[in-house]
Scaffold this motif. Structure first.
Motif, PDB file in Angstrom:
ATOM      1  N   ASP A 157      -2.287  -0.763  15.333  1.00  0.00           N
ATOM      2  CA  ASP A 157      -2.655   0.573  14.849  1.00  0.00           C
ATOM      3  C   ASP A 157      -1.445   1.293  14.264  1.00  0.00           C
ATOM      4  OD1 ASP A 157      -5.410   0.793  15.226  1.00  0.00           O
ATOM      5  OD2 ASP A 157      -5.194   1.295  17.336  1.00  0.00           O
ATOM      6  N   ASN A 158      -0.332   1.252  14.989  1.00  0.00           N
ATOM      7  CA  ASN A 158       0.864   1.967  14.543  1.00  0.00           C
ATOM      8  C   ASN A 158       1.453   1.364  13.273  1.00  0.00           C
ATOM      9  OD1 ASN A 158       0.661   3.759  16.639  1.00  0.00           O
ATOM     10  ND2 ASN A 158       2.173   2.746  17.926  1.00  0.00           N
ATOM     11  N   ARG A 159       1.360   0.047  13.132  1.00  0.00           N
ATOM     12  CA  ARG A 159       1.820  -0.586  11.893  1.00  0.00           C
ATOM     13  C   ARG A 159       1.007  -0.077  10.710  1.00  0.00           C
ATOM     14  NH1 ARG A 159       1.960  -6.800  14.183  1.00  0.00           N
ATOM     15  NH2 ARG A 159       4.010  -6.722  15.203  1.00  0.00           N
ATOM     16  N   GLU A 160      -0.291   0.026  10.895  1.00  0.00           N
ATOM     17  CA  GLU A 160      -1.128   0.512   9.803  1.00  0.00           C
ATOM     18  C   GLU A 160      -0.800   1.966   9.470  1.00  0.00           C
ATOM     19  OE1 GLU A 160      -5.799   1.234   8.578  1.00  0.00           O
ATOM     20  OE2 GLU A 160      -5.333  -0.163  10.220  1.00  0.00           O
ATOM     21  N   VAL A 161      -0.532   2.777  10.479  1.00  0.00           N
ATOM     22  CA  VAL A 161      -0.152   4.166  10.228  1.00  0.00           C
ATOM     23  C   VAL A 161       1.119   4.221   9.384  1.00  0.00           C
ATOM     24  CG1 VAL A 161       0.651   6.311  11.289  1.00  0.00           C
ATOM     25  CG2 VAL A 161      -1.276   5.083  12.285  1.00  0.00           C
ATOM     26  N   GLY A 162       2.123   3.407   9.752  1.00  0.00           N
ATOM     27  CA  GLY A 162       3.362   3.367   8.976  1.00  0.00           C
ATOM     28  C   GLY A 162       3.123   2.904   7.550  1.00  0.00           C
ATOM     29  N   PHE A 163       2.274   1.886   7.388  1.00  0.00           N
ATOM     30  CA  PHE A 163       1.935   1.369   6.059  1.00  0.00           C
ATOM     31  C   PHE A 163       1.277   2.444   5.201  1.00  0.00           C
ATOM     32  CE2 PHE A 163      -1.169  -0.511   3.164  1.00  0.00           C
ATOM     33  CZ  PHE A 163      -0.408  -1.452   2.497  1.00  0.00           C
ATOM     34  N   ARG A 164       0.271   3.108   5.763  1.00  0.00           N
ATOM     35  CA  ARG A 164      -0.455   4.118   5.000  1.00  0.00           C
ATOM     36  C   ARG A 164       0.430   5.327   4.692  1.00  0.00           C
ATOM     37  NH1 ARG A 164      -5.940   3.570   4.412  1.00  0.00           N
ATOM     38  NH2 ARG A 164      -6.976   1.905   5.582  1.00  0.00           N
ATOM     39  N   HIS A 165       1.345   5.625   5.586  1.00  0.00           N
ATOM     40  CA  HIS A 165       2.269   6.736   5.352  1.00  0.00           C
ATOM     41  C   HIS A 165       3.117   6.458   4.105  1.00  0.00           C
ATOM     42  CE1 HIS A 165       4.574  10.257   6.719  1.00  0.00           C
ATOM     43  NE2 HIS A 165       5.634   9.627   6.246  1.00  0.00           N
ATOM     44  N   TYR A 166       3.635   5.238   4.004  1.00  0.00           N
ATOM     45  CA  TYR A 166       4.441   4.883   2.830  1.00  0.00           C
ATOM     46  C   TYR A 166       3.582   4.920   1.560  1.00  0.00           C
ATOM     47  CZ  TYR A 166       7.402   2.325  -0.421  1.00  0.00           C
ATOM     48  OH  TYR A 166       8.144   1.972  -1.521  1.00  0.00           O
TER      49      TYR A 166
ATOM     50  N   HIS B   3       0.846   6.574   0.946  1.00  0.00           N
ATOM     51  CA  HIS B   3       0.471   7.947   0.611  1.00  0.00           C
ATOM     52  C   HIS B   3       1.602   8.660  -0.113  1.00  0.00           C
ATOM     53  CE1 HIS B   3       0.148  12.314   1.460  1.00  0.00           C
ATOM     54  NE2 HIS B   3      -1.151  12.112   1.252  1.00  0.00           N
ATOM     55  N   ASP B   4       2.830   8.420   0.349  1.00  0.00           N
ATOM     56  CA  ASP B   4       3.980   9.114  -0.235  1.00  0.00           C
ATOM     57  C   ASP B   4       4.405   8.541  -1.585  1.00  0.00           C
ATOM     58  OD1 ASP B   4       4.035  10.763   1.926  1.00  0.00           O
ATOM     59  OD2 ASP B   4       5.794   9.851   2.888  1.00  0.00           O
ATOM     60  N   HIS B   5       4.235   7.235  -1.772  1.00  0.00           N
ATOM     61  CA  HIS B   5       4.822   6.587  -2.946  1.00  0.00           C
ATOM     62  C   HIS B   5       3.805   6.008  -3.929  1.00  0.00           C
ATOM     63  CE1 HIS B   5       8.898   6.898  -1.262  1.00  0.00           C
ATOM     64  NE2 HIS B   5       8.347   6.603  -0.115  1.00  0.00           N
ATOM     65  N   PHE B   6       2.627   5.628  -3.441  1.00  0.00           N
ATOM     66  CA  PHE B   6       1.612   5.040  -4.323  1.00  0.00           C
ATOM     67  C   PHE B   6       0.231   5.625  -3.991  1.00  0.00           C
ATOM     68  CE2 PHE B   6       5.071   1.981  -4.182  1.00  0.00           C
ATOM     69  CZ  PHE B   6       5.209   1.607  -5.517  1.00  0.00           C
ATOM     70  N   PRO B   7       0.084   6.933  -4.133  1.00  0.00           N
ATOM     71  CA  PRO B   7      -1.174   7.577  -3.711  1.00  0.00           C
ATOM     72  C   PRO B   7      -2.384   7.171  -4.540  1.00  0.00           C
ATOM     73  CG  PRO B   7       0.219   9.124  -4.914  1.00  0.00           C
ATOM     74  CD  PRO B   7       1.049   7.900  -4.683  1.00  0.00           C
TER      75      PRO B   7
ATOM     76  N   MET C 230       5.132  -3.640  -2.008  1.00  0.00           N
ATOM     77  CA  MET C 230       5.050  -2.961  -3.290  1.00  0.00           C
ATOM     78  C   MET C 230       6.140  -3.390  -4.273  1.00  0.00           C
ATOM     79  SD  MET C 230       2.281  -1.668  -2.803  1.00  0.00           S
ATOM     80  CE  MET C 230       2.145  -1.047  -4.482  1.00  0.00           C
ATOM     81  N   LEU C 231       7.098  -4.172  -3.809  1.00  0.00           N
ATOM     82  CA  LEU C 231       8.046  -4.762  -4.760  1.00  0.00           C
ATOM     83  C   LEU C 231       7.353  -5.733  -5.706  1.00  0.00           C
ATOM     84  CD1 LEU C 231      11.114  -5.507  -2.435  1.00  0.00           C
ATOM     85  CD2 LEU C 231      10.884  -3.642  -4.101  1.00  0.00           C
ATOM     86  N   ILE C 232       6.289  -6.371  -5.210  1.00  0.00           N
ATOM     87  CA  ILE C 232       5.564  -7.331  -6.054  1.00  0.00           C
ATOM     88  C   ILE C 232       4.192  -6.815  -6.458  1.00  0.00           C
ATOM     89  CG2 ILE C 232       6.767  -9.326  -5.093  1.00  0.00           C
ATOM     90  CD1 ILE C 232       4.277  -9.893  -3.400  1.00  0.00           C
TER      91      ILE C 232
ATOM     92  N   TYR D 238       5.821   0.623   7.797  1.00  0.00           N
ATOM     93  CA  TYR D 238       6.413   1.324   6.656  1.00  0.00           C
ATOM     94  C   TYR D 238       7.238   0.348   5.809  1.00  0.00           C
ATOM     95  CZ  TYR D 238       8.695   5.272   4.237  1.00  0.00           C
ATOM     96  OH  TYR D 238       9.145   6.166   3.303  1.00  0.00           O
ATOM     97  N   PHE D 239       8.040  -0.472   6.510  1.00  0.00           N
ATOM     98  CA  PHE D 239       8.855  -1.477   5.829  1.00  0.00           C
ATOM     99  C   PHE D 239       7.980  -2.515   5.124  1.00  0.00           C
ATOM    100  CE2 PHE D 239      10.970  -5.674   6.083  1.00  0.00           C
ATOM    101  CZ  PHE D 239      12.091  -5.420   5.310  1.00  0.00           C
ATOM    102  N   ALA D 240       6.888  -2.926   5.790  1.00  0.00           N
ATOM    103  CA  ALA D 240       5.985  -3.912   5.188  1.00  0.00           C
ATOM    104  C   ALA D 240       5.411  -3.387   3.876  1.00  0.00           C
ATOM    105  CB  ALA D 240       4.858  -4.257   6.158  1.00  0.00           C
ATOM    106  N   ALA D 241       5.027  -2.117   3.842  1.00  0.00           N
ATOM    107  CA  ALA D 241       4.500  -1.528   2.613  1.00  0.00           C
ATOM    108  C   ALA D 241       5.552  -1.532   1.512  1.00  0.00           C
ATOM    109  CB  ALA D 241       4.025  -0.101   2.892  1.00  0.00           C
TER     110      ALA D 241
END
Length: 354
Positions: free
Chosen positions: A209-218, A220-224, A183-185, A176-179
């Protein structure tokens, strides 16, 4: 032994012999219930705290821990962990602590079974496990529980297996943090590429797997509206194969300017981008390994998420030492920092926190 409270002081307070106090302190037999009660009462009244370091040294025994981890190349993430574990043994050398490494091949269940059977045959005092699949790892940990052998898990957290302790990042939060950082850049981009290394349709660890889930969650919520593409660079292939796959991808997707991977191999893409002079494309990845750091300095990697691999190895051995040798309680869940590195701060990163 606490230097401020001597055995003879406890004996005088309890009205028993020095020998009786010594037997109680070391939980030895041949102490009558009334005498034991007197000594324990005196210990409580005097707020006695045993010196576990001195007691452990007095036993003058050795302790061998076994560390089961994936096979790896030099200058890799796992080598950092291995070096940290060996450093912990060096620090505790007065207590005769040793760690033996056993390796298995990712995606090869037989090698994991062989490694844990070899481990059990040595009757270890404690074990550190980088887990394979949940079901396969459970086979091993069930046997460890049956034999009362404590174990620490590293990299992927599987709480159902009831480890003594765990060390690693909160992988969902890390993704989630990585996403968020990417997205700052990349906020004006139209698509992002995820690079994976897979075999038989699986990535190497639950953590990825869990890192990707966190990434996609962010996302989906902010840059769908941003399209997420995937590229698989199959494990155990050569550079030429990877170059062909990446060349084909970037020809078909000229709008891709930002990539991410959730493993430590961002340098595969980073080095390709440098060789092909694609200065308008960057990848974000994980782990402060040598090749990643070079690409970060050269500009083909935008950010790295660091997680102190060296310290994870160190802490795993230290945790077993504290629990088994010193008989101390240890923290069951230990999340490592989620740290971000770019070309401006990479040279100040310290792999140790001792």
């Amino acid at each position: 032994m606490d230097q401020k409270i001597r055995i003879k002081d406890i004996a005088a307070r309890a009205g028993v012999s020095v020998g009786t106090v010594d037997r109680v302190l070391h939980n030895r037999p041949n102490v009558s219930p009334p005498a034991r009660e007197k000594v324990e009462k005196a210990l409580k009244e005097m707020n006695y705290q045993p010196n576990m370091y001195a007691s452990a040294l007095a036993y003058n025994r050795s302790y061998t821990f076994y560390f089961i981890m994936p096979k790896h190349a030099s200058e890799a993430y796992w080598e950092e962990i291995e070096e940290g574990a060996l450093k912990a043994c060096e620090v505790r050398r007065d207590f005769h602590v040793d760690v033996q490494m056993l390796y298995y091949e990712r995606f090869n269940d037989d090698t994991f079974i062989e490694a844990y059977q070899n481990c059990l045959a040595q009757s270890p005092e404690g074990v550190i496990i980088v887990p394979s699949s949940l079901d396969l790892t459970r086979q091993f940990t069930d046997l460890l529980h049956e034999q009362n052998i404590p174990f620490v898990m590293l990299d992927s957290y599987m709480p159902d297996l009831k480890p003594l302790s765990f060390y690693g990042q909160d992988s969902f939060s890390s993704g989630y943090f990585a996403a968020k950082m990417l997205m700052l850049i990349a906020k004006d981009t139209s698509e992002i590429m995820i690079m994976k290394q897979m075999k038989n349709g699986r990535v190497a660890s639950k953590q990825q797997d869990n890192r990707e889930v966190g990434f996609r969650h962010y996302m989906h919520d902010h840059f769908p509206n941003i399209t997420i593409q995937e590229v698989n660079l199959p494990l155990e292939e050569d550079k030429t194969t990877y170059d062909d796959i990446l060349e084909d991808y970037f020809k078909k997707h000229p709008q891709t300017h930002h990539c991410i991977t959730f493993c430590s191999k961002a340098h595969i893409v980073g080095e390709f981008l440098l060789r092909t002079n694609r200065r308008n494309v960057q990848i974000m990845g994980y782990d402060m390994v040598h090749k990643n750091a070079n690409c970060l300095r050269e500009g083909s990697i935008s950010f790295l998420i660091a997680q102190h691999a060296y310290m994870q190895g160190y802490y795993c051995v230290e945790t077993l030492f504290r629990a088994i040798v010193l008989k101390k309680e240890v923290s069951p869940v230990n999340y490592m920092p989620i740290e971000i590195l770019d070309k401006d701060n990479v040279d100040f990163y310290q792999r140790t926190m001792i």
